[in-house]
Design a protein around this motif. Structure first.
Motif, PDB file in Angstrom:
ATOM      1  N   GLY A  85      -0.042   6.555  -9.348  1.00 16.48           N
ATOM      2  CA  GLY A  85       1.004   7.402  -9.895  1.00 16.48           C
ATOM      3  C   GLY A  85       2.217   6.600 -10.336  1.00 16.48           C
ATOM      4  O   GLY A  85       2.107   5.423 -10.696  1.00 16.48           O
ATOM      5  N   ALA A  86       3.388   7.260 -10.297  1.00 15.27           N
ATOM      6  CA  ALA A  86       4.623   6.620 -10.752  1.00 15.27           C
ATOM      7  C   ALA A  86       5.811   7.177  -9.986  1.00 15.27           C
ATOM      8  O   ALA A  86       5.871   8.374  -9.685  1.00 15.27           O
ATOM      9  CB  ALA A  86       4.826   6.853 -12.252  1.00 15.27           C
ATOM     10  N   VAL A  87       6.745   6.284  -9.677  1.00 21.73           N
ATOM     11  CA  VAL A  87       7.984   6.679  -9.018  1.00 21.73           C
ATOM     12  C   VAL A  87       9.166   5.956  -9.662  1.00 21.73           C
ATOM     13  O   VAL A  87       9.020   4.853 -10.190  1.00 21.73           O
ATOM     14  CB  VAL A  87       7.979   6.380  -7.494  1.00 21.73           C
ATOM     15  N   ASP A 110       4.708   1.832 -10.896  1.00 19.73           N
ATOM     16  CA  ASP A 110       3.589   2.687 -11.267  1.00 19.73           C
ATOM     17  C   ASP A 110       2.264   1.945 -11.153  1.00 19.73           C
ATOM     18  O   ASP A 110       2.227   0.762 -10.808  1.00 19.73           O
ATOM     19  CB  ASP A 110       3.780   3.260 -12.674  1.00 19.73           C
ATOM     20  N   ASP A 111       1.192   2.679 -11.452  1.00 19.75           N
ATOM     21  CA  ASP A 111      -0.144   2.103 -11.379  1.00 19.75           C
ATOM     22  C   ASP A 111      -0.620   1.591 -12.741  1.00 19.75           C
ATOM     23  O   ASP A 111      -1.812   1.427 -12.976  1.00 19.75           O
ATOM     24  CB  ASP A 111      -1.140   3.103 -10.788  1.00 19.75           C
ATOM     25  N   VAL A 112       0.335   1.306 -13.613  1.00 15.13           N
ATOM     26  CA  VAL A 112       0.044   0.698 -14.907  1.00 15.13           C
ATOM     27  C   VAL A 112       0.467  -0.766 -14.898  1.00 15.13           C
ATOM     28  O   VAL A 112      -0.317  -1.663 -15.168  1.00 15.13           O
ATOM     29  CB  VAL A 112       0.723   1.462 -16.061  1.00 15.13           C
ATOM     30  N   SER A 131       5.004  11.378 -11.096  1.00 11.60           N
ATOM     31  CA  SER A 131       3.644  11.786 -11.444  1.00 11.60           C
ATOM     32  C   SER A 131       3.203  12.937 -10.545  1.00 11.60           C
ATOM     33  O   SER A 131       3.931  13.337  -9.631  1.00 11.60           O
ATOM     34  CB  SER A 131       2.693  10.597 -11.286  1.00 11.60           C
ATOM     35  N   GLU A 132       2.010  13.456 -10.795  1.00  9.40           N
ATOM     36  CA  GLU A 132       1.493  14.562  -9.985  1.00  9.40           C
ATOM     37  C   GLU A 132       1.398  14.165  -8.505  1.00  9.40           C
ATOM     38  O   GLU A 132       1.676  14.959  -7.614  1.00  9.40           O
ATOM     39  CB  GLU A 132       0.125  14.984 -10.508  1.00  9.40           C
ATOM     40  N   VAL A 136       2.833   5.206  -2.411  1.00 11.28           N
ATOM     41  CA  VAL A 136       3.771   4.086  -2.360  1.00 11.28           C
ATOM     42  C   VAL A 136       3.438   3.249  -1.135  1.00 11.28           C
ATOM     43  O   VAL A 136       3.284   3.778  -0.028  1.00 11.28           O
ATOM     44  CB  VAL A 136       5.229   4.582  -2.336  1.00 11.28           C
ATOM     45  N   CYS A 137       3.305   1.935  -1.358  1.00 18.43           N
ATOM     46  CA  CYS A 137       2.948   0.999  -0.295  1.00 18.43           C
ATOM     47  C   CYS A 137       4.148   0.116   0.023  1.00 18.43           C
ATOM     48  O   CYS A 137       4.837  -0.346  -0.883  1.00 18.43           O
ATOM     49  CB  CYS A 137       1.773   0.125  -0.732  1.00 18.43           C
ATOM     50  N   TYR A 138       4.369  -0.107   1.312  1.00 19.10           N
ATOM     51  CA  TYR A 138       5.499  -0.891   1.793  1.00 19.10           C
ATOM     52  C   TYR A 138       4.973  -2.041   2.643  1.00 19.10           C
ATOM     53  O   TYR A 138       4.181  -1.812   3.550  1.00 19.10           O
ATOM     54  CB  TYR A 138       6.410  -0.062   2.712  1.00 19.10           C
ATOM     55  N   ARG A 139       5.434  -3.221   2.396  1.00 14.86           N
ATOM     56  CA  ARG A 139       5.156  -4.385   3.248  1.00 14.86           C
ATOM     57  C   ARG A 139       6.509  -4.712   3.895  1.00 14.86           C
ATOM     58  O   ARG A 139       7.486  -4.968   3.191  1.00 14.86           O
ATOM     59  CB  ARG A 139       4.637  -5.533   2.396  1.00 14.86           C
ATOM     60  N   ILE A 140       6.556  -4.713   5.222  1.00 19.54           N
ATOM     61  CA  ILE A 140       7.825  -4.797   5.955  1.00 19.54           C
ATOM     62  C   ILE A 140       7.792  -5.986   6.898  1.00 19.54           C
ATOM     63  O   ILE A 140       6.768  -6.276   7.511  1.00 19.54           O
ATOM     64  CB  ILE A 140       8.078  -3.484   6.730  1.00 19.54           C
ATOM     65  N   ASP A 141       8.946  -6.661   7.033  1.00 18.23           N
ATOM     66  CA  ASP A 141       8.983  -7.908   7.806  1.00 18.23           C
ATOM     67  C   ASP A 141       9.212  -7.721   9.303  1.00 18.23           C
ATOM     68  O   ASP A 141       9.257  -8.703  10.039  1.00 18.23           O
ATOM     69  CB  ASP A 141      10.032  -8.875   7.238  1.00 18.23           C
TER      70      ASP A 141
END
Length: 186
Positions: A85-87, A110-112, A131-132, A136-141
């Protein structure tokens, strides 16, 4: 994969190079050497790829706004991307000694294009689903510590964040978040 600077100090955008064909695509979503080199060259941050300790993912429907969230204490470093999607992803510099204190910057994730946003400690972060559905993926320390959670209302007039449109859904927690003045006066 390329690293791009932004108008806010220490905030970077990483742009992968997707390889597309009739089957779909393949892209590298993280590269420790590129990450470490870009952070060393373009920021004053003391974080390296090996410091990341936790990966998380959220799924949101159209019009959902999450944020603006941050961490007190020593904060946390996040690397954020949208896998589906997109944010509209927004960061706000909440570091009192920063020349960009109180300024915000928005990035389309986004996924583009598969852009990743590096969110340094001392920043607020939030996103609006465009998007519909968006993953969202987060990598955190460092591990999440809920006792250090801080938040500012997404529509605080002192910040005047330029959201692409008004959200359709905001959690009760985010709707009840404090003001920028409350956060910065404590």
């Amino acid at each position: 994969m390329r690293a791009l600077t932004t108008p806010l100090p220490d905030v970077l955008v990483f742009l992968p190079t997707p390889h597309r064909d009739d089957r779909g695509f393949f892209t590298r979503t993280f590269d420790t050497e590129i990450f470490d080199a870009a952070v060393a060259e373009h920021t004053a941050l003391d974080v390296r790829a090996a410091d990341f300790r936790q990966d998380s993912q959220s799924r949101s429907s159209a019009g959902v706004l999450r944020g603006l969230h941050g961490r007190g204490g020593r904060g946390e470093t996040k690397l954020v991307r949208c896998a589906r999607g997109a944010v509209q992803d927004v960061v706000v510099d909440a570091r009192p000694t920063s020349p960009a204190f109180g300024r915000w910057h928005a990035v389309l994730l986004d996924d583009v294009d598969f852009a990743h946003l590096l969110v340094p400690p001392g920043f607020l972060h939030g996103f609006l689903t465009l998007s519909e559905t968006a993953d969202v993926c987060y990598r955190i320390d460092r591990p999440h510590d809920p006792t250090e959670d801080v938040g500012v209302r997404w529509d605080d007039p002192a910040l005047a964040v330029g959201w692409q449109h008004a959200p359709e859904t905001v959690s009760a927690r985010d709707a009840a978040a404090g003001s920028w003045a409350d956060l910065t006066s404590s």
